[in-house]
Design a protein around this motif. Structure first.
Motif, PDB file in Angstrom:
ATOM      1  N   THR A 112     -11.805  10.233  -8.861  1.00  0.00           N
ATOM      2  CA  THR A 112     -11.267  11.239  -7.936  1.00  0.00           C
ATOM      3  C   THR A 112     -10.087  10.713  -7.116  1.00  0.00           C
ATOM      4  OG1 THR A 112     -13.403  12.358  -7.803  1.00  0.00           O
ATOM      5  CG2 THR A 112     -11.828  12.789  -6.037  1.00  0.00           C
ATOM      6  N   PRO A 113     -10.208   9.561  -6.431  1.00  0.00           N
ATOM      7  CA  PRO A 113      -9.054   9.095  -5.654  1.00  0.00           C
ATOM      8  C   PRO A 113      -7.845   8.742  -6.511  1.00  0.00           C
ATOM      9  CG  PRO A 113     -10.809   7.459  -5.617  1.00  0.00           C
ATOM     10  CD  PRO A 113     -11.383   8.695  -6.195  1.00  0.00           C
ATOM     11  N   ILE A 114      -8.075   8.183  -7.714  1.00  0.00           N
ATOM     12  CA  ILE A 114      -6.950   7.839  -8.577  1.00  0.00           C
ATOM     13  C   ILE A 114      -6.244   9.101  -9.067  1.00  0.00           C
ATOM     14  CG2 ILE A 114      -6.364   6.880 -10.835  1.00  0.00           C
ATOM     15  CD1 ILE A 114      -8.344   4.645 -10.327  1.00  0.00           C
ATOM     16  N   GLN A 115      -7.017  10.127  -9.438  1.00  0.00           N
ATOM     17  CA  GLN A 115      -6.423  11.391  -9.867  1.00  0.00           C
ATOM     18  C   GLN A 115      -5.632  12.014  -8.723  1.00  0.00           C
ATOM     19  OE1 GLN A 115      -6.445  12.638 -13.033  1.00  0.00           O
ATOM     20  NE2 GLN A 115      -4.957  14.082 -12.180  1.00  0.00           N
ATOM     21  N   GLY A 116      -6.169  11.915  -7.523  1.00  0.00           N
ATOM     22  CA  GLY A 116      -5.464  12.435  -6.359  1.00  0.00           C
ATOM     23  C   GLY A 116      -4.155  11.704  -6.117  1.00  0.00           C
ATOM     24  N   MET A 117      -4.144  10.380  -6.334  1.00  0.00           N
ATOM     25  CA  MET A 117      -2.927   9.594  -6.165  1.00  0.00           C
ATOM     26  C   MET A 117      -1.870  10.003  -7.186  1.00  0.00           C
ATOM     27  SD  MET A 117      -4.690   5.868  -5.421  1.00  0.00           S
ATOM     28  CE  MET A 117      -3.176   4.938  -5.608  1.00  0.00           C
ATOM     29  N   THR A 119      -1.549  12.943  -8.591  1.00  0.00           N
ATOM     30  CA  THR A 119      -1.051  14.269  -8.206  1.00  0.00           C
ATOM     31  C   THR A 119      -0.035  14.151  -7.064  1.00  0.00           C
ATOM     32  OG1 THR A 119      -3.159  15.271  -8.843  1.00  0.00           O
ATOM     33  CG2 THR A 119      -1.726  16.553  -7.395  1.00  0.00           C
ATOM     34  N   ILE A 120      -0.341  13.312  -6.104  1.00  0.00           N
ATOM     35  CA  ILE A 120       0.563  13.127  -4.964  1.00  0.00           C
ATOM     36  C   ILE A 120       1.870  12.480  -5.418  1.00  0.00           C
ATOM     37  CG2 ILE A 120       0.860  11.911  -2.778  1.00  0.00           C
ATOM     38  CD1 ILE A 120      -2.171  12.228  -2.350  1.00  0.00           C
ATOM     39  N   GLU A 121       1.772  11.527  -6.327  1.00  0.00           N
ATOM     40  CA  GLU A 121       2.987  10.884  -6.840  1.00  0.00           C
ATOM     41  C   GLU A 121       3.916  11.898  -7.489  1.00  0.00           C
ATOM     42  OE1 GLU A 121       1.338   7.856  -9.350  1.00  0.00           O
ATOM     43  OE2 GLU A 121       1.823   6.272  -7.921  1.00  0.00           O
ATOM     44  N   ALA A 122       3.337  12.850  -8.262  1.00  0.00           N
ATOM     45  CA  ALA A 122       4.153  13.894  -8.897  1.00  0.00           C
ATOM     46  C   ALA A 122       4.805  14.791  -7.845  1.00  0.00           C
ATOM     47  CB  ALA A 122       3.281  14.715  -9.839  1.00  0.00           C
ATOM     48  N   LYS A 123       4.055  15.137  -6.814  1.00  0.00           N
ATOM     49  CA  LYS A 123       4.610  15.967  -5.740  1.00  0.00           C
ATOM     50  C   LYS A 123       5.706  15.224  -4.967  1.00  0.00           C
ATOM     51  CE  LYS A 123       0.519  18.834  -4.895  1.00  0.00           C
ATOM     52  NZ  LYS A 123      -0.511  19.242  -3.902  1.00  0.00           N
ATOM     53  N   LEU A 124       5.482  13.933  -4.768  1.00  0.00           N
ATOM     54  CA  LEU A 124       6.478  13.121  -4.061  1.00  0.00           C
ATOM     55  C   LEU A 124       7.789  13.056  -4.845  1.00  0.00           C
ATOM     56  CD1 LEU A 124       4.597  10.046  -2.510  1.00  0.00           C
ATOM     57  CD2 LEU A 124       6.178  11.583  -1.341  1.00  0.00           C
ATOM     58  N   GLU A 125       7.682  12.882  -6.138  1.00  0.00           N
ATOM     59  CA  GLU A 125       8.884  12.819  -6.976  1.00  0.00           C
ATOM     60  C   GLU A 125       9.668  14.125  -6.889  1.00  0.00           C
ATOM     61  OE1 GLU A 125      10.158  11.864 -11.631  1.00  0.00           O
ATOM     62  OE2 GLU A 125       8.047  11.940 -11.034  1.00  0.00           O
ATOM     63  N   LYS A 126       8.957  15.228  -6.940  1.00  0.00           N
ATOM     64  CA  LYS A 126       9.597  16.539  -6.853  1.00  0.00           C
ATOM     65  C   LYS A 126      10.225  16.760  -5.477  1.00  0.00           C
ATOM     66  CE  LYS A 126       8.602  21.447  -7.570  1.00  0.00           C
ATOM     67  NZ  LYS A 126       7.542  22.439  -7.886  1.00  0.00           N
TER      68      LYS A 126
END
Length: 202
Positions: A112-117, A119-126
């Motif tokens: 769960t925390p790794i999947q969340g990280m 997802t956040i990385e993709a949002k950060l890039e965008k």
């Protein structure tokens, strides 16, 4: 004769001192019976409902309670911490049979925390790409010495705030995953110690 007188004086002083010491050791008992009446005696009455032991000077003698037979003393009584550790050790041995099972449990917990990280990385890039585009627009207007529109300034501020929130969320999830790894590493080390202590000595 003088020597006999000296000996007599010494003996008299010695006997007086012994009598004084014995007098100090004499006990008195303050007793309260079932009717609430108070009386004093130099003998302990078994019918006394409440009693207080005193010396001849009326000073209460405090008695140290001896532990009852079969009860652990404070010296060897198990502490709350030791009982909790024993409970955890039993739960650890009951949950796993080898170290590979501990690693598998760690990996499941990290999903769960790794999947969340990710997802956040993709949002950060965008979000960073969007902020980069906004800054290019601002630079182009500035090079033309044109006033920056309020809308553009608001978009830049909102984008920066979004990136800051995403970075904070990412840091929190990373700390959570690091804590999980540390927890299972400690459990694996303790499991190894417990299994080692179970092995018969050569």
């Amino acid at each position: 004769m003088k020597s006999l007188s000296i000996i007599a004086c010494v003996m008299t002083a010695f006997l007086a001192q012994q009598a004084h010491a014995q007098d100090k050791n004499v006990r008195m008992y303050k007793c309260v019976d079932t009717d609430g009446k108070v009386y004093y005696s130099d003998k302990l009455n078994p019918d006394c409902a409440k009693r207080t032991e005193m010396n001849r000077q009326g000073v209460v003698v405090e008695k140290k309670e001896l532990p009852k037979t079969g009860q652990p003393t404070k010296m060897n009584a198990p502490t709350k911490t030791s009982l909790e550790m024993e409970r955890r050790d039993k739960a650890l041995l009951a949950s796993y049979t080898n170290e590979e099972e501990i690693d598998a449990a760690r990996d499941r917990t990290l999903v769960t925390p790794i999947q969340g990280m990710k997802t956040i990385e993709a949002k950060l890039e965008k979000a960073n790409l969007h902020l980069s585009e906004l800054k290019k627009q601002a630079d182009a207007l500035a090079s033309q010495q044109k006033k920056l529109p309020d809308r553009l300034l608001e978009d830049v501020s909102a984008s920066q705030k979004e990136i800051a929130n995403l970075e904070a969320d990412f840091a929190q999830r990373k700390a959570q995953s690091d804590s999980i790894r540390l927890k299972y590493e400690v459990e694996k080390k303790r499991f190894r110690e417990l299994k080692g202590s179970e092995q018969p000595s050569q």
